[in-house]
Design a protein around this motif. Structure first.
Motif, PDB file in Angstrom:
ATOM      1  N   TYR A 107      11.783  12.401   7.338  1.00 36.49           N
ATOM      2  CA  TYR A 107      11.091  13.294   6.409  1.00 36.49           C
ATOM      3  C   TYR A 107      10.898  14.665   7.064  1.00 36.49           C
ATOM      4  N   VAL A 147       3.288   9.701   3.418  1.00 33.80           N
ATOM      5  CA  VAL A 147       4.069  10.410   2.388  1.00 33.80           C
ATOM      6  C   VAL A 147       3.845   9.820   0.998  1.00 33.80           C
ATOM      7  N   ASP A 148       3.721   8.508   0.899  1.00 31.30           N
ATOM      8  CA  ASP A 148       3.659   7.863  -0.415  1.00 31.30           C
ATOM      9  C   ASP A 148       2.271   8.000  -1.039  1.00 31.30           C
ATOM     10  N   GLN A 149       1.997   9.219  -1.503  1.00 31.59           N
ATOM     11  CA  GLN A 149       0.747   9.505  -2.202  1.00 31.59           C
ATOM     12  C   GLN A 149       1.069  10.234  -3.507  1.00 31.59           C
ATOM     13  N   ALA A 150       0.214  10.078  -4.488  1.00 35.54           N
ATOM     14  CA  ALA A 150       0.455  10.680  -5.804  1.00 35.54           C
ATOM     15  C   ALA A 150       0.548  12.198  -5.744  1.00 35.54           C
ATOM     16  N   ASN A 174       2.161  13.906  -3.615  1.00 39.11           N
ATOM     17  CA  ASN A 174       3.393  14.338  -2.959  1.00 39.11           C
ATOM     18  C   ASN A 174       4.635  14.129  -3.822  1.00 39.11           C
ATOM     19  N   ARG A 175       5.533  15.086  -3.719  1.00 37.36           N
ATOM     20  CA  ARG A 175       6.872  14.959  -4.277  1.00 37.36           C
ATOM     21  C   ARG A 175       7.867  14.976  -3.120  1.00 37.36           C
ATOM     22  N   VAL A 176       8.947  14.194  -3.247  1.00 32.61           N
ATOM     23  CA  VAL A 176       9.930  14.057  -2.170  1.00 32.61           C
ATOM     24  C   VAL A 176      11.306  14.429  -2.709  1.00 32.61           C
ATOM     25  N   LEU A 193       8.950   3.806  -2.900  1.00 27.06           N
ATOM     26  CA  LEU A 193       7.788   4.659  -3.158  1.00 27.06           C
ATOM     27  C   LEU A 193       6.999   4.139  -4.367  1.00 27.06           C
ATOM     28  N   ALA A 206       4.276   8.483  -4.739  1.00 35.75           N
ATOM     29  CA  ALA A 206       4.957   9.777  -4.662  1.00 35.75           C
ATOM     30  C   ALA A 206       6.098   9.840  -5.677  1.00 35.75           C
ATOM     31  N   LYS A 207       6.439  11.038  -6.103  1.00 37.00           N
ATOM     32  CA  LYS A 207       7.491  11.254  -7.100  1.00 37.00           C
ATOM     33  C   LYS A 207       8.736  11.826  -6.427  1.00 37.00           C
ATOM     34  N   GLU A 256       6.614  19.111  -1.560  1.00 36.90           N
ATOM     35  CA  GLU A 256       5.878  18.751  -0.341  1.00 36.90           C
ATOM     36  C   GLU A 256       6.765  18.175   0.774  1.00 36.90           C
TER      37      GLU A 256
END
Length: 266
Positions: A125, A139-142, A144-146, A162, A165-166, A186
């Protein structure tokens, strides 16, 4: 005497030709090069596998393996280039190419035959330097976007993994950092080596330590070519055990990748 010498030379030539034919694996040739040439998909979307030279031609581990396979099959090699793994998978599925170099994944495995891994690659990442994120697990939080390359191994993996995260899709994996910056996203996800290069190229970004996944890179071919798949499996195992893959990685200055271990005996 002269006539006897000519006949003897002809006989020797015929014997050599027949011996060469006998050593060619007929069934694998028919399945790996049905058109008489080996069409190999080369993906510029993963710099560990291949890159463009100054004149635009491909070079890299996948190119070396393609040429060695063609040599063993006794057929010419046609390198068919792509900019993303997703396009490579489509080409294999539609039998537009005969072999490809792709990550092992259950989604891809449903559309093609795959060998055991020959190389292991790390996925990482990348975030902005002022990002509050410090660990991969955060990283896997609402919030955050990946960004991922559309159809890449990271896209497939993170789509499954995931929960909050989106995902944002970049056209190719090499574009993820630029998309992250341009769209103020993010996080970017991709090949660790590619993101390390991006961190030197793009100001104000950094990699999160470690890795969030390991990619097992294999060779693939269209479904229904079982004899070809068996031959390719043996080829991959020999290329690993003989040191060919390790030498290719070193020759092309590849870091962040390792030769895969031997496949378990079946």
């Amino acid at each position: 005497m002269r006539r006897l010498l000519v006949l003897g030379a002809a006989a020797l030539a015929a014997t050599a030709f027949l011996a060469a034919c006998a050593t060619r694996p007929a069934a694998p040739v028919a399945e790996l090069a049905p058109s008489g040439k080996l069409r190999a998909a080369i993906n510029f979307g993963n710099p560990i596998l291949a890159v463009r030279t100054a004149d635009g031609s491909p070079r890299g581990v996948s190119v070396d393996l393609s040429n060695e396979l063609g040599k063993r099959l006794g057929v010419p090699v046609e390198l068919v280039t792509f900019n993303s793994a997703g396009k490579v998978v489509e080409a294999v599925r539609d039998a537009q190419v005969d072999i490809a170099f792709v990550a092992i994944d259950p989604v891809r495995g449903a559309e093609m035959l795959q060998t055991p891994a020959y190389v292991i690659i790390e996925g990482a990442y990348l975030v902005r330097k002022d990002s509050p994120l410090q660990r991969n697990e955060e990283v896997d939080q609402a919030a955050n976007r990946v960004v991922v390359g559309n159809g890449s191994a990271y896209d497939l993996y993170l789509t499954r993994e995931l929960k909050a995260a989106k995902l944002v899709k970049a056209p190719t994996s090499p574009a993820v950092t630029d998309v992250m910056v341009a769209q103020n996203v993010e996080v970017a996800a991709g090949v660790k080596q590619q993101l390390e290069a991006d961190a030197k190229r793009v100001p104000g970004v950094r990699l999160l330590p470690g890795r969030f996944m390991v990619i097992n890179q294999a060779m693939g071919l269209p479904k229904g070519r079982d004899a070809g798949a068996r031959y390719l499996t043996g080829f991959v195992e020999e290329m690993k055990s003989s040191g060919f893959v390790a030498a290719a990685l070193a020759r092309h200055g590849i870091e962040g990748a390792a030769v895969a271990p031997p496949a378990p005996a079946r």
